[in-house]
Design a protein around this motif. Structure first.
Motif, PDB file in Angstrom:
ATOM      1  N   ASN A  81     -42.813  36.797  55.737  1.00  0.00           N
ATOM      2  CA  ASN A  81     -43.450  37.334  54.536  1.00  0.00           C
ATOM      3  C   ASN A  81     -45.231  37.372  55.184  1.00  0.00           C
ATOM      4  O   ASN A  81     -45.237  36.192  55.002  1.00  0.00           O
ATOM      5  CB  ASN A  81     -42.618  35.169  54.143  1.00  0.00           C
ATOM      6  CG  ASN A  81     -42.182  35.338  52.844  1.00  0.00           C
ATOM      7  OD1 ASN A  81     -41.789  36.528  52.508  1.00  0.00           O
ATOM      8  ND2 ASN A  81     -41.602  34.484  53.809  1.00  0.00           N
TER       9      ASN A  81
ATOM     10  N   VAL B 273     -41.129  34.669  48.098  1.00  0.00           N
ATOM     11  CA  VAL B 273     -41.139  34.334  49.236  1.00  0.00           C
ATOM     12  C   VAL B 273     -39.841  34.669  49.599  1.00  0.00           C
ATOM     13  O   VAL B 273     -38.829  34.748  48.576  1.00  0.00           O
ATOM     14  CB  VAL B 273     -41.714  32.831  49.158  1.00  0.00           C
ATOM     15  CG1 VAL B 273     -40.414  31.939  48.684  1.00  0.00           C
ATOM     16  CG2 VAL B 273     -41.124  31.598  50.813  1.00  0.00           C
TER      17      VAL B 273
ATOM     18  N   GLU C  16     -35.429  36.386  47.933  1.00  0.00           N
ATOM     19  CA  GLU C  16     -36.456  36.427  47.140  1.00  0.00           C
ATOM     20  C   GLU C  16     -36.797  35.404  45.915  1.00  0.00           C
ATOM     21  O   GLU C  16     -35.906  35.798  44.769  1.00  0.00           O
ATOM     22  CB  GLU C  16     -37.272  37.990  47.506  1.00  0.00           C
ATOM     23  CG  GLU C  16     -38.526  37.884  46.910  1.00  0.00           C
ATOM     24  CD  GLU C  16     -39.195  39.412  46.947  1.00  0.00           C
ATOM     25  OE1 GLU C  16     -40.098  39.828  48.109  1.00  0.00           O
ATOM     26  OE2 GLU C  16     -38.871  39.972  46.080  1.00  0.00           O
TER      27      GLU C  16
END
Length: 706
Positions: free
Chosen positions: A393, A401, A416
């Motif tokens: 990230n 994230v 995600e």
């Protein structure tokens, strides 16, 4: 073992080797011990070599009838996986960065490339659609092989790339102008893998290695100048201390952390003023805490409160107004540990361990930049054994994230989560052909140790096997060095479950599943806790009906071999058979042997029996080879290798000899076998397949499908 199989064994032709007894006296701390098979530790001896040949011949005879099962298991364990697929690109600024799998003569490796926003077509999940294989027309290859490039850094504008490439002494640093492709600096040598550019890209900060390979200095290099003029910003003088550097995600600061066996300290450097002074944030502190993360206008701090619980707090940057004391955001609950935290412009991601599993919690930021502790959300997909870890990230301003999820029934998945909406997108899942999760179940069980401690167990089984009641089972354990046996879908576990076994993992003290204190509670003078926990897990599986009485096997590798062997010494009736691979079963003799090269990690884990009398007596009390009981004992299959293991291969030979000399079991019904391979890397699959086929036979698993 069936009667037909027993009938095929000619006991007069295939007798177990019984090496000669050669009494030798050892006196340490006033304690005199007479050992009978210490001569087997001399791996250079022709007599030892001949003995290992005889052990292999006996094992061949006792396992010959299992050849079809061994062959089938070998095929299952070595089943070709789906072709390596392109890694999911990750965005940073206006670029997408891609890990591309590669195969070379040394095995699997990764290349790193990138492609600009304007040169890609975006597909589902908001990621680019790119061809597999070699980089495409518009891709720029940055690193041909990650194996030999353990560290790299990009400048703020992503126009400069610094690579730390393995050389004869540390790493050689090369700096490339990515716009022109020109290598503009190759002067830095003897460096570590940690690198960071200044804000303007004119300076490179790096760690320098001493003659022992320790990162003992942080240096500042003016790009384009000779490295011999580089200034030392910081030097760690503690002999076991090492320095690490990390650039903040927003690119404004460099965090420098010193960590030794006993102390830590963290400094901050403003990358807009790389020639300016360092600020010590923490001062020299005893222990592993605090851990800090730069969060733009403030710092996030993981520390411990007066009760020893982990605490996440926030505090101002050095030199700004406000109290330097961190304001508490979150306090860890029972059985929880805060491992690390990553900060972004709009949120923070906290990596935790809770109930024996890794997890991630998202904490949103308010409009003023402070963190809202009431907005915490845990990532996961609802499984009992979901193991969640943060993935790459890199962008300070990202609104999502990425994380990886595993379980005993979930192929490794990259997902995600949108922080604002909580929407989750699965970006990729590792192919696992033929696997149907609905046919299996996974469970988290808790055993109660003798001192009342709750010990986690992870269980995998086929639903149809358990429909008929308790089944034969396997209990796997390690419990050393703080290693965590986190759930993951594995070909070996499935192969055994498909053949009728309940597969369980004991997460005993000495491991890291329940945090740092869990490790400390099962090492050195507290090592007994590991064995008590493993026995308690075995008893729990049979008492609660998961595993049939008298049909439980135990498996451990390396330090896990010590775990199962010492546990069997203490509770031989708890196990029907045990497998010990490259086992640490004569640890006291190894720690006393000056010819065995041990690492600092090994001394820290087991202690020094020469310098510490209490450590000596404790090891003397649990060393499997020195404490074999004169009683009925589980069947044993030990395997080791002359090359490719960290543990002297002759440890297994000493242990097996001691077992045959003392235990009272019928060797026809409960044999003690030793397989010695030339090199573990050349025959690992075959060794696992043979030992598992033997275990299925010993547990009398019906209808073994070959």
């Amino acid at each position: 073992m069936t009667q037909e199989a027993l009938a095929s064994i000619d006991a007069t032709q295939h007798r177990a080797p019984h090496p000669a007894r050669d009494p030798q006296s050892r006196t340490v701390h006033g304690d005199t011990v007479v050992t009978e098979h210490a001569w087997l530790r001399d791996r250079r001896s022709p007599d030892v070599a001949a003995h290992l040949v005889a052990e292999n011949a006996y094992t061949d005879a006792r396992t010959a009838h299992l050849a079809p099962v061994v062959s089938a298991l070998s095929q299952d364990l070595a089943a070709p996986r789906a072709a390596e697929e392109l890694g999911v690109p990750v965005r940073s600024g206006s670029w997408w960065y891609i890990d591309r799998p590669r195969q070379d003569e040394h095995g699997r490796d990764l290349a790193l490339s990138r492609i600009a926003d304007q040169d890609v077509r975006i597909g589902s999940g908001g990621v680019p659609i790119l061809p597999a294989g070699e980089p495409g027309e518009h891709e720029q290859l940055l690193i041909a092989g990650r194996r030999r490039t353990p560290g790299f850094a990009l400048s703020n504008d992503q126009d400069l790339l610094a690579r730390a490439e393995i050389s004869t002494s540390g790493c050689a640093i090369s700096i490339t102008d990515l716009t022109s492709g020109e290598v503009i600096d190759q002067s830095v040598r003897d460096a570590g893998a940690d690198l960071g550019f200044s804000h303007d890209g004119q300076w490179l900060l790096y760690t320098h290695l001493d003659d022992l390979g320790r990162s003992h200095q942080v240096r500042r290099h003016r790009i384009g100048t000779a490295a011999d003029s580089d200034e030392v910003l910081l030097e760690e003088t503690e002999p076991w201390g090492e320095l690490q550097i990390t650039r903040s995600r927003d690119g404004s600061s460099l965090l420098i952390r010193s960590q030794s066996i006993e102390t830590t300290e963290t400094w901050l450097l403003d990358l807009a003023d790389p020639t300016g002074p360092l600020s010590s944030i923490t001062g020299r502190r005893a222990g592993a805490r605090p851990a800090l993360e730069h969060a733009g206008d403030r710092l996030l701090v993981i520390d411990q409160d007066d009760d020893g619980r982990d605490v996440l707090g926030e505090t101002s940057l050095p030199g700004r107004d406000g109290s330097p004391a961190a304001q508490t955001l979150l306090t860890a609950g029972d059985g929880e540990e805060f491992e690390s935290v990553e900060a972004f412009a709009d949120f923070a991601a906290l990596q935790v361990r809770a109930a024996g599993l890794p997890g991630v919690r998202i904490i949103r930021r308010r409009a003023d930049g402070s963190f809202d502790a009431l907005s915490v959300r845990a990532l996961g997909h609802g499984g009992q054994l979901d193991a969640v870890r943060l993935d790459a990230n890199p962008s300070w301003t990202q609104s999502t994230v990425r994380y990886r999820l595993d379980s005993l029934l979930t192929p490794t998945s990259l997902a995600e989560a949108d922080v604002a909406t909580d929407e989750v997108t699965v970006l990729h899942q590792v192919p696992f052909p033929g696997f149907d999760a609905a046919q299996y179940l996974e469970r988290r069980l808790w055993a109660t140790a003798r001192d009342g401690t709750a010990v986690p167990i992870s269980v995998l089984a086929r639903r149809d096997v358990l429909a008929d009641g308790p089944a034969p089972g396997l209990l796997y354990g390690d419990g050393a060095y703080g290693t965590s046996l986190d759930p993951a879908l594995g070909q070996g576990a499935l192969a055994l479950a498909d053949r009728g076994l309940v597969v369980a993992i004991a997460h005993v003290r000495g491991g890291g599943e329940m945090g740092g204190d869990w490790h400390l509670a099962g090492r050195q003078l507290t090592k007994d806790a590991s064995f008590d926990d493993f026995i308690s897990c075995a008893e729990h599986l049979t008492a609660t009906g998961w595993v049939a009485e008298g049909r439980l096997g135990a498996v451990g590798m390396g330090a896990g071999g010590l775990l199962v062997a010492a546990s069997a010494n203490r509770a031989p009736s708890a196990f029907r058979a045990i497998i010990a691979g490259a086992p640490l079963v004569d640890p006291l003799a190894t720690l006393l042997d000056p010819e065995v090269m041990l690492t600092l990690e090994e001394w820290m884990e087991w202690g020094d029996p020469v310098e510490d009398e209490a450590i000596y007596h404790h090891l003397r009390g649990y060393s499997p080879a020195e404490n074999v009981p004169e009683t009925e004992f589980p069947a044993v299959f030990a395997w080791t290798a002359l090359e490719g293991t960290d543990i002297p291969p002759t440890e297994a030979a000493v242990w097996v000899a001691q077992l045959r000399a003392r235990i009272t079991s019928d060797p026809t019904q409960r044999p003690v076998l030793l397989r010695c391979l030339p090199a573990v890397h050349d025959a690992a699959v075959e060794a696992h397949a043979e030992s598992m086929a033997w275990l299925l036979d010993q547990l009398d698993v019906p209808g073994i499908r070959a």
